[in-house]
Design a protein around this motif. Structure first.
Motif, PDB file in Angstrom:
ATOM      1  N   GLU A 311       0.864  -1.178   0.000  1.00 32.66           N
ATOM      2  CA  GLU A 311       0.000   0.000   0.000  1.00 32.66           C
ATOM      3  C   GLU A 311       0.900   1.226   0.000  1.00 32.66           C
ATOM      4  OE1 GLU A 311      -4.019   0.638   2.123  1.00 32.66           O
ATOM      5  OE2 GLU A 311      -2.550   1.594   3.445  1.00 32.66           O
ATOM      6  N   TRP A 314       0.750   8.316  -1.747  1.00 37.33           N
ATOM      7  CA  TRP A 314       1.127   9.262  -2.800  1.00 37.33           C
ATOM      8  C   TRP A 314       1.415  10.645  -2.222  1.00 37.33           C
ATOM      9  CZ3 TRP A 314      -3.411   7.566  -6.479  1.00 37.33           C
ATOM     10  CH2 TRP A 314      -3.071   6.340  -7.044  1.00 37.33           C
ATOM     11  N   SER A 318      -3.009  10.498  -0.280  1.00 40.36           N
ATOM     12  CA  SER A 318      -3.897   9.357  -0.508  1.00 40.36           C
ATOM     13  C   SER A 318      -3.082   8.078  -0.628  1.00 40.36           C
ATOM     14  CB  SER A 318      -4.734   9.573  -1.772  1.00 40.36           C
ATOM     15  OG  SER A 318      -3.890   9.679  -2.915  1.00 40.36           O
ATOM     16  N   THR A 319      -3.766   6.940  -0.495  1.00 40.11           N
ATOM     17  CA  THR A 319      -3.095   5.649  -0.583  1.00 40.11           C
ATOM     18  C   THR A 319      -3.609   4.871  -1.776  1.00 40.11           C
ATOM     19  OG1 THR A 319      -4.711   4.622   0.901  1.00 40.11           O
ATOM     20  CG2 THR A 319      -2.716   5.539   1.904  1.00 40.11           C
ATOM     21  N   TYR A 320      -2.796   3.925  -2.226  1.00 36.73           N
ATOM     22  CA  TYR A 320      -3.161   3.096  -3.383  1.00 36.73           C
ATOM     23  C   TYR A 320      -2.619   1.696  -3.137  1.00 36.73           C
ATOM     24  CZ  TYR A 320      -3.941   1.849  -8.294  1.00 36.73           C
ATOM     25  OH  TYR A 320      -4.385   1.266  -9.454  1.00 36.73           O
ATOM     26  N   ASP A 321      -3.465   0.701  -3.385  1.00 35.77           N
ATOM     27  CA  ASP A 321      -3.110  -0.686  -3.089  1.00 35.77           C
ATOM     28  C   ASP A 321      -2.563  -1.365  -4.337  1.00 35.77           C
ATOM     29  OD1 ASP A 321      -2.776  -3.173  -2.030  1.00 35.77           O
ATOM     30  OD2 ASP A 321      -4.913  -3.607  -1.772  1.00 35.77           O
ATOM     31  N   ASP A 385     -10.047   1.035 -11.150  1.00 37.49           N
ATOM     32  CA  ASP A 385      -9.597   1.538  -9.854  1.00 37.49           C
ATOM     33  C   ASP A 385      -8.464   0.717  -9.268  1.00 37.49           C
ATOM     34  OD1 ASP A 385     -11.029  -0.720  -9.355  1.00 37.49           O
ATOM     35  OD2 ASP A 385     -12.350   0.150  -7.841  1.00 37.49           O
ATOM     36  N   ARG A 386      -8.083  -0.366  -9.925  1.00 38.66           N
ATOM     37  CA  ARG A 386      -6.966  -1.198  -9.487  1.00 38.66           C
ATOM     38  C   ARG A 386      -5.968  -1.324 -10.632  1.00 38.66           C
ATOM     39  NH1 ARG A 386      -6.929  -6.503  -7.241  1.00 38.66           N
ATOM     40  NH2 ARG A 386      -5.069  -5.591  -6.328  1.00 38.66           N
ATOM     41  N   ARG A 419      -3.379   3.923 -11.947  1.00 40.91           N
ATOM     42  CA  ARG A 419      -3.703   5.344 -11.720  1.00 40.91           C
ATOM     43  C   ARG A 419      -4.208   6.029 -12.979  1.00 40.91           C
ATOM     44  NH1 ARG A 419       0.826   8.788 -10.150  1.00 40.91           N
ATOM     45  NH2 ARG A 419      -0.829  10.301  -9.770  1.00 40.91           N
TER      46      ARG A 419
END
Length: 501
Positions: A311, A314, A318-321, A385-386, A419
């Protein structure tokens, strides 16, 4: 304006000129006094980070007999009569306080410090490690020297640099911002991780030409130059693909290269005319295996930057998995579902044109494949979204790709989207030299028709293919975009020294 605490964030040209002249005068006085302003070597015994680690537990007001010699850039300075204070910063951003007192260095040395030392100078200090009465780790200086005299002042370390200054004067960005230094460290960690992952799969790293007599390996407009020695037109590399495939023909079954590519096209938040690229080829592999490898490469790189987590956080907080198994969706299938009508390789061009017109999608150099790809971006890309592998592309937009083994009109190619932008692409490589020639000829027709990105017929590459290239999988990934996916930064922030107008 005083330099006791910090320099101005953005100095006027007049102020800069004044400070520059003052500092040039100090340089001259140093030299006239027989003092080197830029010595070749200094008696350094340790570094600021090492001292901070060694004495991390030193209590307020405690003193040691640990005598050190270290150097750093002055980022804070305060002169108070018989005692001067300065914060020295190392390249990694670590700081330590230097205390220059009359009792320790004597009247003449203290006077020289006050007269000659400015913010931004590199200085060497020698003395005992102590903790000040305020609990700040310090060097009680008994000797000091100028290590490098700064002629221009620093920006204000308490204010944010604007983006143009950060990009155009990256050295200031690195001095001022911890985030800028962290990005450089993140990139280094990513590069080390990529090479380690490849090594674990027994890939060999090679280098291919940057100057080429014929551009190829991608659909892109090249930079053109001229060789005086050979009196011929040359192209800056747009991709290393055709040379890496030659290596596979020669028996290097698993090969990769980290390279600089140049494409004479637009520049925006995800594109740069000069960028770093990773390409890899595996004999007896295909695009499915390259998807497995790419997910492993990206996830290992993320772990290297975050210290083990998938995880990522950014720049905007915000976070992104990046964890788990990433979805693999079909381009035609996902487009059909999003558009509410079936679209296949057999869909007439007129129908695609009508749909594009109804949706306000403009397509240059119209072919079936380009319409499908532009419509897919219009309908589908915002729903991802992934991290997602988009599989199975139109044949006419992928001239170096093997046709799908069961579905006519489609090639075995995927693009990886993270992204909302394309991070990587991979093929089951086209290795049939006869079909490859046919594809090159079709590309040449597009070039003759005005498409500046179309490929030309590459006879030397075809000669290599005629010696038999084994069935292979190939993958290309933007290094700068990989950093974007992990850090959330724009491309100009992930490139240390980006090209700017």
């Amino acid at each position: 304006m005083s330099e006791e605490t910090a320099a101005a964030d953005v100095l006027s040209a007049e102020e800069t000129s004044e400070q520059r002249q003052v500092r040039l005068d100090k340089r001259s006085k140093l030299l006239d006094a027989g003092i080197e302003a830029y010595p070749a070597a200094l008696p350094i015994t340790t570094t600021i980070p090492e001292v901070r680690t060694r004495h991390a537990s030193l209590g307020t007001g405690e003193e040691t007999q640990d005598v050190v010699g270290l150097a750093g850039r002055i980022v804070f300075s305060r002169n108070t009569g018989k005692l001067c204070f300065a914060s020295l910063q190392s390249g990694d951003g670590s700081r330590i306080q230097a205390m220059v007192s009359l009792a320790e260095v004597g009247e003449e040395s203290l006077a020289r410090w006050k007269e000659f030392v400015d913010l931004g100078d590199h200085v060497f200090v020698h003395g005992r490690v102590i903790s000040s009465r305020r609990g700040e780790l310090s060097i009680m200086v008994d000797d000091w020297r100028i290590a490098a005299k700064a002629i221009l002042p620093l920006p204000n370390l308490h204010n944010e640099l604007n983006e143009e200054t950060r990009v155009r004067q990256r050295y200031l960005d690195l001095i001022v911002r911890e985030d800028a230094r962290a990005t450089v460290r993140a990139r280094a960690a990513v590069m080390a991780s990529l090479r380690q992952t490849f090594s674990s799969h027994e890939y060999l790293e090679v280098e291919t030409p940057m100057l080429q007599t014929q551009h190829g390996g991608a659909s892109a407009r090249p930079f053109v130059t001229h060789s005086n020695a050979f009196d011929t037109e040359l192209y800056l590399r747009i991709a290393p693909e055709l040379f890496l495939k030659r290596a596979v023909v020669g028996g290097i079954d698993r090969v990769f290269e980290v390279n600089r590519n140049f494409r004479n096209e637009g520049a925006d938040s995800t594109h740069s005319p000069e960028f770093a690229m990773l390409e890899a080829y595996q004999a007896y592999g295909d695009y499915e295996q390259m998807a497995d490898l790419t997910q492993e490469l990206v996830q290992n790189a993320a772990r290297a930057v975050t210290g083990g987590s998938l995880e990522v956080t950014w720049a905007d907080g915000s976070t992104y998995d990046l964890g788990g198994e990433w979805p693999r969706i079909d381009m035609y299938g996902s487009l059909s579902e999003a558009a509410g009508r079936e679209i296949t390789p057999e869909t007439p061009l007129s129908e695609l044109q009508g749909l594009a017109a109804a949706e306000g999608v403009e397509v240059a150099h119209a072919t079936h494949g380009k319409y499908v790809e532009e419509l897919w971006e219009h309908f589908v890309i915002d729903s991802l979204d992934r991290p997602t592998f988009v599989m199975n592309f139109p044949v006419d937009t992928s001239p170096l790709t093997r046709e799908h083994r069961t579905r006519p009109g489609i090639v075995e190619k995927w693009d990886l989207y993270v992204r909302g932008f394309e991070l990587a692409t991979a093929y089951s490589e086209l290795v049939d030299p006869v079909v490859q020639r046919e594809r090159f000829v079709e590309q040449a027709k597009l070039a003759a028709g005005g498409d500046p990105e179309a490929m030309r017929v590459d006879e030397e590459f075809l000669r290599a293919l005629e010696h038999a290239m084994p069935p292979s999988g190939g993958m290309g990934m933007g290094i700068d975009r990989l950093l974007m996916a992990i850090t959330g930064l724009g491309i100009r922030e992930t490139i240390l020294f980006p090209l700017v107008k």
